[in-house]
Design a protein around this motif. Structure first.
Motif, PDB file in Angstrom:
ATOM      1  N   ASN A   1     -20.346   7.680  -4.169  1.00  0.00           N
ATOM      2  CA  ASN A   1     -20.917   8.094  -2.880  1.00  0.00           C
ATOM      3  C   ASN A   1     -22.409   8.405  -3.011  1.00  0.00           C
ATOM      4  O   ASN A   1     -23.221   7.957  -2.193  1.00  0.00           O
ATOM      5  CB  ASN A   1     -20.130   9.328  -2.389  1.00  0.00           C
ATOM      6  N   ARG A   2     -22.761   9.131  -4.065  1.00  0.00           N
ATOM      7  CA  ARG A   2     -24.171   9.515  -4.261  1.00  0.00           C
ATOM      8  C   ARG A   2     -25.054   8.293  -4.480  1.00  0.00           C
ATOM      9  O   ARG A   2     -26.241   8.299  -4.184  1.00  0.00           O
ATOM     10  CB  ARG A   2     -24.293  10.492  -5.428  1.00  0.00           C
ATOM     11  N   ASN A   3     -24.436   7.213  -4.977  1.00  0.00           N
ATOM     12  CA  ASN A   3     -25.193   5.980  -5.231  1.00  0.00           C
ATOM     13  C   ASN A   3     -25.025   4.940  -4.118  1.00  0.00           C
ATOM     14  O   ASN A   3     -25.268   3.758  -4.312  1.00  0.00           O
ATOM     15  CB  ASN A   3     -24.774   5.389  -6.574  1.00  0.00           C
ATOM     16  N   ASN A   4     -24.544   5.417  -2.947  1.00  0.00           N
ATOM     17  CA  ASN A   4     -24.360   4.551  -1.777  1.00  0.00           C
ATOM     18  C   ASN A   4     -23.292   3.483  -1.932  1.00  0.00           C
ATOM     19  O   ASN A   4     -23.408   2.374  -1.390  1.00  0.00           O
ATOM     20  CB  ASN A   4     -25.684   3.899  -1.368  1.00  0.00           C
ATOM     21  N   TYR A   5     -22.253   3.836  -2.671  1.00  0.00           N
ATOM     22  CA  TYR A   5     -21.086   2.951  -2.794  1.00  0.00           C
ATOM     23  C   TYR A   5     -19.843   3.695  -2.304  1.00  0.00           C
ATOM     24  O   TYR A   5     -19.823   4.927  -2.262  1.00  0.00           O
ATOM     25  CB  TYR A   5     -20.842   2.557  -4.253  1.00  0.00           C
ATOM     26  N   VAL A   6     -18.819   2.924  -1.930  1.00  0.00           N
ATOM     27  CA  VAL A   6     -17.501   3.508  -1.705  1.00  0.00           C
ATOM     28  C   VAL A   6     -16.522   2.786  -2.643  1.00  0.00           C
ATOM     29  O   VAL A   6     -16.774   1.649  -3.028  1.00  0.00           O
ATOM     30  CB  VAL A   6     -17.030   3.358  -0.236  1.00  0.00           C
ATOM     31  N   VAL A   7     -15.432   3.495  -2.960  1.00  0.00           N
ATOM     32  CA  VAL A   7     -14.408   2.857  -3.796  1.00  0.00           C
ATOM     33  C   VAL A   7     -13.305   2.356  -2.860  1.00  0.00           C
ATOM     34  O   VAL A   7     -12.816   3.096  -2.006  1.00  0.00           O
ATOM     35  CB  VAL A   7     -13.828   3.859  -4.818  1.00  0.00           C
ATOM     36  N   LYS A   8     -12.935   1.090  -3.001  1.00  0.00           N
ATOM     37  CA  LYS A   8     -11.922   0.489  -2.132  1.00  0.00           C
ATOM     38  C   LYS A   8     -10.882  -0.231  -2.985  1.00  0.00           C
ATOM     39  O   LYS A   8     -11.225  -0.798  -4.031  1.00  0.00           O
ATOM     40  CB  LYS A   8     -12.568  -0.539  -1.186  1.00  0.00           C
ATOM     41  N   LEU A   9      -9.646  -0.253  -2.515  1.00  0.00           N
ATOM     42  CA  LEU A   9      -8.614  -1.035  -3.206  1.00  0.00           C
ATOM     43  C   LEU A   9      -8.703  -2.467  -2.670  1.00  0.00           C
ATOM     44  O   LEU A   9      -8.194  -2.784  -1.603  1.00  0.00           O
ATOM     45  CB  LEU A   9      -7.222  -0.442  -2.966  1.00  0.00           C
ATOM     46  N   VAL A  10      -9.384  -3.312  -3.436  1.00  0.00           N
ATOM     47  CA  VAL A  10      -9.710  -4.666  -2.955  1.00  0.00           C
ATOM     48  C   VAL A  10      -8.710  -5.690  -3.499  1.00  0.00           C
ATOM     49  O   VAL A  10      -8.379  -5.700  -4.681  1.00  0.00           O
ATOM     50  CB  VAL A  10     -11.160  -5.037  -3.360  1.00  0.00           C
ATOM     51  N   CYS A  11      -8.250  -6.549  -2.586  1.00  0.00           N
ATOM     52  CA  CYS A  11      -7.354  -7.670  -2.946  1.00  0.00           C
ATOM     53  C   CYS A  11      -8.200  -8.944  -2.968  1.00  0.00           C
ATOM     54  O   CYS A  11      -9.005  -9.164  -2.069  1.00  0.00           O
ATOM     55  CB  CYS A  11      -6.292  -7.874  -1.872  1.00  0.00           C
ATOM     56  N   GLU A  12      -7.990  -9.772  -3.972  1.00  0.00           N
ATOM     57  CA  GLU A  12      -8.736 -11.039  -4.054  1.00  0.00           C
ATOM     58  C   GLU A  12      -7.780 -12.195  -4.332  1.00  0.00           C
ATOM     59  O   GLU A  12      -6.970 -12.127  -5.256  1.00  0.00           O
ATOM     60  CB  GLU A  12      -9.770 -10.974  -5.176  1.00  0.00           C
ATOM     61  N   ALA A  13      -7.909 -13.240  -3.512  1.00  0.00           N
ATOM     62  CA  ALA A  13      -7.123 -14.465  -3.724  1.00  0.00           C
ATOM     63  C   ALA A  13      -8.076 -15.629  -3.828  1.00  0.00           C
ATOM     64  O   ALA A  13      -9.006 -15.754  -3.034  1.00  0.00           O
ATOM     65  CB  ALA A  13      -6.155 -14.680  -2.561  1.00  0.00           C
ATOM     66  N   GLY A  14      -7.868 -16.454  -4.817  1.00  0.00           N
ATOM     67  CA  GLY A  14      -8.713 -17.631  -5.048  1.00  0.00           C
ATOM     68  C   GLY A  14      -8.154 -18.247  -6.310  1.00  0.00           C
ATOM     69  O   GLY A  14      -6.984 -18.602  -6.347  1.00  0.00           O
ATOM     70  N   ASN A  15      -8.962 -18.302  -7.359  1.00  0.00           N
ATOM     71  CA  ASN A  15      -8.436 -18.799  -8.629  1.00  0.00           C
ATOM     72  C   ASN A  15      -7.383 -17.849  -9.197  1.00  0.00           C
ATOM     73  O   ASN A  15      -6.397 -18.257  -9.785  1.00  0.00           O
ATOM     74  CB  ASN A  15      -9.563 -18.961  -9.649  1.00  0.00           C
ATOM     75  N   LYS A  16      -7.629 -16.537  -9.014  1.00  0.00           N
ATOM     76  CA  LYS A  16      -6.706 -15.527  -9.543  1.00  0.00           C
ATOM     77  C   LYS A  16      -6.256 -14.615  -8.424  1.00  0.00           C
ATOM     78  O   LYS A  16      -6.913 -14.521  -7.388  1.00  0.00           O
ATOM     79  CB  LYS A  16      -7.440 -14.678 -10.595  1.00  0.00           C
ATOM     80  N   LEU A  17      -5.146 -13.917  -8.616  1.00  0.00           N
ATOM     81  CA  LEU A  17      -4.691 -12.937  -7.623  1.00  0.00           C
ATOM     82  C   LEU A  17      -4.846 -11.554  -8.234  1.00  0.00           C
ATOM     83  O   LEU A  17      -4.175 -11.231  -9.221  1.00  0.00           O
ATOM     84  CB  LEU A  17      -3.219 -13.178  -7.268  1.00  0.00           C
ATOM     85  N   THR A  18      -5.744 -10.752  -7.661  1.00  0.00           N
ATOM     86  CA  THR A  18      -5.928  -9.408  -8.211  1.00  0.00           C
ATOM     87  C   THR A  18      -5.988  -8.354  -7.109  1.00  0.00           C
ATOM     88  O   THR A  18      -6.478  -8.604  -6.011  1.00  0.00           O
ATOM     89  CB  THR A  18      -7.247  -9.284  -9.019  1.00  0.00           C
ATOM     90  N   VAL A  19      -5.468  -7.184  -7.458  1.00  0.00           N
ATOM     91  CA  VAL A  19      -5.597  -5.993  -6.613  1.00  0.00           C
ATOM     92  C   VAL A  19      -6.147  -4.918  -7.525  1.00  0.00           C
ATOM     93  O   VAL A  19      -5.528  -4.606  -8.548  1.00  0.00           O
ATOM     94  CB  VAL A  19      -4.230  -5.537  -6.058  1.00  0.00           C
ATOM     95  N   ALA A  20      -7.318  -4.364  -7.196  1.00  0.00           N
ATOM     96  CA  ALA A  20      -7.901  -3.334  -8.067  1.00  0.00           C
ATOM     97  C   ALA A  20      -8.943  -2.538  -7.304  1.00  0.00           C
ATOM     98  O   ALA A  20      -9.567  -3.059  -6.367  1.00  0.00           O
ATOM     99  CB  ALA A  20      -8.551  -3.995  -9.288  1.00  0.00           C
ATOM    100  N   PRO A  21      -9.148  -1.269  -7.706  1.00  0.00           N
ATOM    101  CA  PRO A  21     -10.222  -0.497  -7.082  1.00  0.00           C
ATOM    102  C   PRO A  21     -11.568  -1.109  -7.448  1.00  0.00           C
ATOM    103  O   PRO A  21     -11.776  -1.507  -8.598  1.00  0.00           O
ATOM    104  CB  PRO A  21     -10.078   0.893  -7.721  1.00  0.00           C
ATOM    105  N   ARG A  22     -12.453  -1.211  -6.462  1.00  0.00           N
ATOM    106  CA  ARG A  22     -13.774  -1.807  -6.698  1.00  0.00           C
ATOM    107  C   ARG A  22     -14.837  -0.946  -6.027  1.00  0.00           C
ATOM    108  O   ARG A  22     -14.577  -0.317  -4.995  1.00  0.00           O
ATOM    109  CB  ARG A  22     -13.873  -3.191  -6.069  1.00  0.00           C
ATOM    110  N   LEU A  23     -16.031  -0.998  -6.595  1.00  0.00           N
ATOM    111  CA  LEU A  23     -17.171  -0.344  -5.949  1.00  0.00           C
ATOM    112  C   LEU A  23     -17.709  -1.301  -4.890  1.00  0.00           C
ATOM    113  O   LEU A  23     -18.018  -2.452  -5.191  1.00  0.00           O
ATOM    114  CB  LEU A  23     -18.268  -0.080  -6.983  1.00  0.00           C
TER     115      LEU A  23
END
Ligand code: HSE
Length: 331
Positions: free
Chosen positions: A256-278
């Motif tokens: 937050n102090r660095n102007n980011y939020v943490v989100k549980l992001v899902c990604e589909a493309g070459n790989k399938l991943t679910v992980a917290p991301r900045l």
């Protein structure tokens, strides 16, 4: 007037939302020449059947007062097989261990020559290819907009509005509970257990909230996207999943102090991943509260991002209704 007969299999939050929306929209639909007639409703205790059309107001009232819609002992499968109708609306609770009873209900519907509309993630996250094939073999529609993103029309957008595009990748936030928890922990500095309880009180968390916070619900939705949009044959076991349980308030504060939020992001493309991301605070994926978001990268249209309510009885019913109307108009 085109009459379309449907059954509602499962009469929990989504099933009741569908009944409520059909009541509220009856005149609106009639003006478009469509009469949606509910001829069977089932819950775990039995069913109500009426070939002339069930009085939805009394069905909703009975469910509220007695805890069941049943006026007879017929099972869901009996309704699906024996009552003459066009569309089975399969909205029983999600079971991601074995897909029951949804998978059996959907297969029975296709065998009986009925289209399927569903919000039930379990069967699609485990046995999508079989269901799609059963629908195709029988020349029937299989529509599942409500399984991913609640009210957010991801599949309609890709398959209809973006038809002709090749989808290169999709990233998004597909779980309202974890997004709510991360937002409240960041913005109000509230403890994890308390916000999780709030999410449960809002009625958006899964019956077992482990599925939300460990990322399993997100993984199921990502798999449905992978199978439907990328033509894969994945199950949720193929997703690399990290949940949000190990995220500390200190990590959220630092982001937050660095102007980011943490989100549980899902990604589909070459790989399938679910992980917290900045995610940078101004990024399109940085939606707050219970919102879901999907950002779709295509070859012709470029990037399209849509966001909206990912859960809720009426919001999910919005997607179910749109699938019912698609079939009503195209069958
Ligand atoms: N538990 C899910 C969520 C409900 O929080 O998004 C909608 O699938």
């Amino acid at each position: 007037m085109k009459t379309v007969k449907i059954s509602i299999i499962g009469f929990g939050a989504v099933g009741q939302g569908v009944a409520r929306s059909l009541l509220d929209k009856r005149d609106y639909l009639n003006k478009q020449g469509i009469d949606i007639r509910v001829v069977g409703i089932s819950d775990s205790k039995g069913s109500e059947i009426n070939a002339a059309g069930i009085d939805l107001e009394s069905a909703l009232l009975r469910k509220k007062q007695k805890g069941t819609v049943a006026t007879g002992a017929e099972s869901a499968l009996e309704v699906i097989r024996s009552v003459e109708h066009d569309i089975v609306v399969e909205v029983t609770p999600t079971n991601i261990d074995n897909g029951k009873p949804g998978f059996g209900n959907m297969r029975a519907a296709f065998e009986a020559g009925r289209h399927v509309v569903t919000s039930n993630k379990g069967p699609l996250a485990l046995r999508f290819a079989e269901l799609k094939e059963a629908a195709e073999d029988n020349g029937l529609f299989f529509r599942y907009e409500a399984t991913v993103g609640g009210a957010v029309p991801i599949f309609n957008l890709v398959h209809e509005a973006l038809a002709g595009n090749t989808v290169i990748g999709i990233e998004g936030i597909l779980n309202g509970t974890t997004n709510y928890i991360l937002t409240r922990m960041t913005e109000e500095r509230m403890p994890y257990e308390l916000v999780l309880r709030e999410a449960q009180e809002l009625g958006i968390a899964e019956t077992d909230p482990t599925y939300d916070v460990e990322g399993i619900d997100s993984a199921c939705k990502l798999v449905i996207i992978a199978n439907s949009i990328f033509g894969q044959d994945a199950t949720y076991h193929d997703v690399d999943v990290t949940g949000i349980t190990k995220i500390t308030p200190e990590a959220l504060e630092l982001a937050n102090r660095n102007n980011y939020v943490v989100k549980l992001v899902c990604e589909a493309g070459n790989k399938l991943t679910v992980a917290p991301r900045l995610v940078p605070k101004r990024h399109p994926l940085a939606v707050g509260g219970t919102l879901n978001v999907a950002s779709i990268l295509t070859d012709l249209a470029g990037r399209i991002t849509i966001s909206g309510k990912g859960a809720g009885s009426i919001e999910t019913a919005s997607s179910v209704l749109s699938d019912i109307l698609y079939i009503a108009r195209n069958s």
